[in-house]
Design a protein around this motif. Structure first.
Motif, PDB file in Angstrom:
ATOM      1  N   PRO A 196      57.460  47.327  27.816  1.00  0.00           N
ATOM      2  CA  PRO A 196      57.322  46.323  28.870  1.00  0.00           C
ATOM      3  C   PRO A 196      56.090  46.543  29.732  1.00  0.00           C
ATOM      4  CG  PRO A 196      58.998  47.917  29.467  1.00  0.00           C
ATOM      5  CD  PRO A 196      58.578  48.231  28.049  1.00  0.00           C
ATOM      6  N   ALA A 197      55.675  45.481  30.382  1.00  0.00           N
ATOM      7  CA  ALA A 197      54.578  45.525  31.345  1.00  0.00           C
ATOM      8  C   ALA A 197      55.082  44.958  32.660  1.00  0.00           C
ATOM      9  CB  ALA A 197      53.389  44.707  30.837  1.00  0.00           C
ATOM     10  N   LEU A 198      54.469  45.387  33.744  1.00  0.00           N
ATOM     11  CA  LEU A 198      54.754  44.821  35.058  1.00  0.00           C
ATOM     12  C   LEU A 198      53.602  43.909  35.431  1.00  0.00           C
ATOM     13  CD1 LEU A 198      55.937  48.006  36.997  1.00  0.00           C
ATOM     14  CD2 LEU A 198      57.359  46.148  36.136  1.00  0.00           C
ATOM     15  N   LEU A 199      53.909  42.790  36.088  1.00  0.00           N
ATOM     16  CA  LEU A 199      52.887  41.877  36.565  1.00  0.00           C
ATOM     17  C   LEU A 199      52.811  41.961  38.081  1.00  0.00           C
ATOM     18  CD1 LEU A 199      53.620  38.730  34.381  1.00  0.00           C
ATOM     19  CD2 LEU A 199      51.684  40.281  34.185  1.00  0.00           C
ATOM     20  N   PHE A 200      51.605  42.154  38.590  1.00  0.00           N
ATOM     21  CA  PHE A 200      51.366  42.241  40.023  1.00  0.00           C
ATOM     22  C   PHE A 200      50.369  41.165  40.444  1.00  0.00           C
ATOM     23  CE2 PHE A 200      52.497  46.592  38.932  1.00  0.00           C
ATOM     24  CZ  PHE A 200      53.187  47.067  40.041  1.00  0.00           C
ATOM     25  N   SER A 201      50.539  40.633  41.649  1.00  0.00           N
ATOM     26  CA  SER A 201      49.471  39.821  42.227  1.00  0.00           C
ATOM     27  C   SER A 201      48.368  40.804  42.639  1.00  0.00           C
ATOM     28  CB  SER A 201      49.977  39.048  43.446  1.00  0.00           C
ATOM     29  OG  SER A 201      50.234  39.928  44.521  1.00  0.00           O
ATOM     30  N   PRO A 202      47.138  40.341  42.774  1.00  0.00           N
ATOM     31  CA  PRO A 202      46.069  41.260  43.186  1.00  0.00           C
ATOM     32  C   PRO A 202      46.388  41.947  44.524  1.00  0.00           C
ATOM     33  CG  PRO A 202      45.109  39.247  42.348  1.00  0.00           C
ATOM     34  CD  PRO A 202      46.603  39.018  42.436  1.00  0.00           C
ATOM     35  N   GLU A 203      46.966  41.202  45.458  1.00  0.00           N
ATOM     36  CA  GLU A 203      47.305  41.775  46.756  1.00  0.00           C
ATOM     37  C   GLU A 203      48.383  42.844  46.628  1.00  0.00           C
ATOM     38  OE1 GLU A 203      47.614  38.422  46.084  1.00  0.00           O
ATOM     39  OE2 GLU A 203      45.678  37.807  46.885  1.00  0.00           O
ATOM     40  N   SER A 204      49.398  42.580  45.806  1.00  0.00           N
ATOM     41  CA  SER A 204      50.478  43.549  45.613  1.00  0.00           C
ATOM     42  C   SER A 204      49.967  44.826  44.968  1.00  0.00           C
ATOM     43  CB  SER A 204      51.596  42.954  44.756  1.00  0.00           C
ATOM     44  OG  SER A 204      52.230  41.917  45.443  1.00  0.00           O
ATOM     45  N   TRP A 205      49.065  44.701  43.997  1.00  0.00           N
ATOM     46  CA  TRP A 205      48.519  45.887  43.333  1.00  0.00           C
ATOM     47  C   TRP A 205      47.705  46.723  44.325  1.00  0.00           C
ATOM     48  CZ3 TRP A 205      49.599  48.856  39.538  1.00  0.00           C
ATOM     49  CH2 TRP A 205      48.670  49.771  39.065  1.00  0.00           C
ATOM     50  N   THR A 206      46.917  46.059  45.160  1.00  0.00           N
ATOM     51  CA  THR A 206      46.140  46.768  46.177  1.00  0.00           C
ATOM     52  C   THR A 206      47.065  47.507  47.128  1.00  0.00           C
ATOM     53  OG1 THR A 206      44.336  45.168  46.031  1.00  0.00           O
ATOM     54  CG2 THR A 206      44.450  46.479  48.046  1.00  0.00           C
ATOM     55  N   ASP A 207      48.129  46.844  47.581  1.00  0.00           N
ATOM     56  CA  ASP A 207      49.097  47.489  48.478  1.00  0.00           C
ATOM     57  C   ASP A 207      49.788  48.660  47.780  1.00  0.00           C
ATOM     58  OD1 ASP A 207      48.453  45.580  50.370  1.00  0.00           O
ATOM     59  OD2 ASP A 207      50.303  44.412  50.082  1.00  0.00           O
ATOM     60  N   PHE A 208      50.158  48.483  46.519  1.00  0.00           N
ATOM     61  CA  PHE A 208      50.846  49.524  45.753  1.00  0.00           C
ATOM     62  C   PHE A 208      49.970  50.765  45.617  1.00  0.00           C
ATOM     63  CE2 PHE A 208      51.840  51.415  41.571  1.00  0.00           C
ATOM     64  CZ  PHE A 208      53.169  51.772  41.783  1.00  0.00           C
ATOM     65  N   THR A 209      48.723  50.573  45.187  1.00  0.00           N
ATOM     66  CA  THR A 209      47.841  51.723  44.985  1.00  0.00           C
ATOM     67  C   THR A 209      47.438  52.357  46.311  1.00  0.00           C
ATOM     68  OG1 THR A 209      45.893  50.279  44.817  1.00  0.00           O
ATOM     69  CG2 THR A 209      46.979  50.926  42.755  1.00  0.00           C
ATOM     70  N   ALA A 210      47.325  51.576  47.377  1.00  0.00           N
ATOM     71  CA  ALA A 210      46.977  52.118  48.685  1.00  0.00           C
ATOM     72  C   ALA A 210      48.080  53.050  49.200  1.00  0.00           C
ATOM     73  CB  ALA A 210      46.735  51.001  49.678  1.00  0.00           C
ATOM     74  N   ALA A 211      49.310  52.814  48.796  1.00  0.00           N
ATOM     75  CA  ALA A 211      50.425  53.648  49.237  1.00  0.00           C
ATOM     76  C   ALA A 211      50.304  55.081  48.702  1.00  0.00           C
ATOM     77  CB  ALA A 211      51.757  53.038  48.793  1.00  0.00           C
ATOM     78  N   PHE A 212      49.516  55.293  47.651  1.00  0.00           N
ATOM     79  CA  PHE A 212      49.371  56.613  47.048  1.00  0.00           C
ATOM     80  C   PHE A 212      48.143  57.366  47.555  1.00  0.00           C
ATOM     81  CE2 PHE A 212      51.991  54.309  44.044  1.00  0.00           C
ATOM     82  CZ  PHE A 212      53.037  55.198  43.898  1.00  0.00           C
ATOM     83  N   ARG A 213      47.363  56.739  48.390  1.00  0.00           N
ATOM     84  CA  ARG A 213      46.135  57.393  48.889  1.00  0.00           C
ATOM     85  C   ARG A 213      46.419  58.244  50.089  1.00  0.00           C
ATOM     86  NH1 ARG A 213      42.946  52.041  48.224  1.00  0.00           N
ATOM     87  NH2 ARG A 213      42.762  52.088  45.980  1.00  0.00           N
TER      88      ARG A 213
END
Length: 80
Positions: A63-80
């Motif tokens: 499976p793959a997950l689909l993210f909006s560009p904004e959601s992906w930015t928020d998701f990856t920012a949470a790990f910084r």
């Protein structure tokens, strides 16, 4: 996060999502030869256009997950 990611099983692709082999998947530059990372692709047509598809590089048929560009930015920012 603006929207939750959506699970998209590769074996039962929803209408309009290109087959995983028809997408240009990019592997993270942090990945090693052991395929222990993620891959991303951007569907360019259909209802999924503009979203980011993310999958496990160890299971490219899975499976793959689909993210909006904004959601992906928020998701990856949470790990910084």
């Amino acid at each position: 996060m603006t929207a939750l990611p959506r699970n998209v099983p590769s074996s039962t692709d929803p209408p309009g999502l290109p087959h995983p082999h028809d997408l240009r998947w990019l592997r993270s530059s942090y990945s090693t030869g052991a395929n222990n990372c993620v891959e991303t692709a951007r569907p360019d047509a259909g209802p999924w256009a503009g979203l980011l598809a993310v999958r496990d590089s160890k299971d490219p048929a899975g499976p793959a997950l689909l993210f909006s560009p904004e959601s992906w930015t928020d998701f990856t920012a949470a790990f910084r």
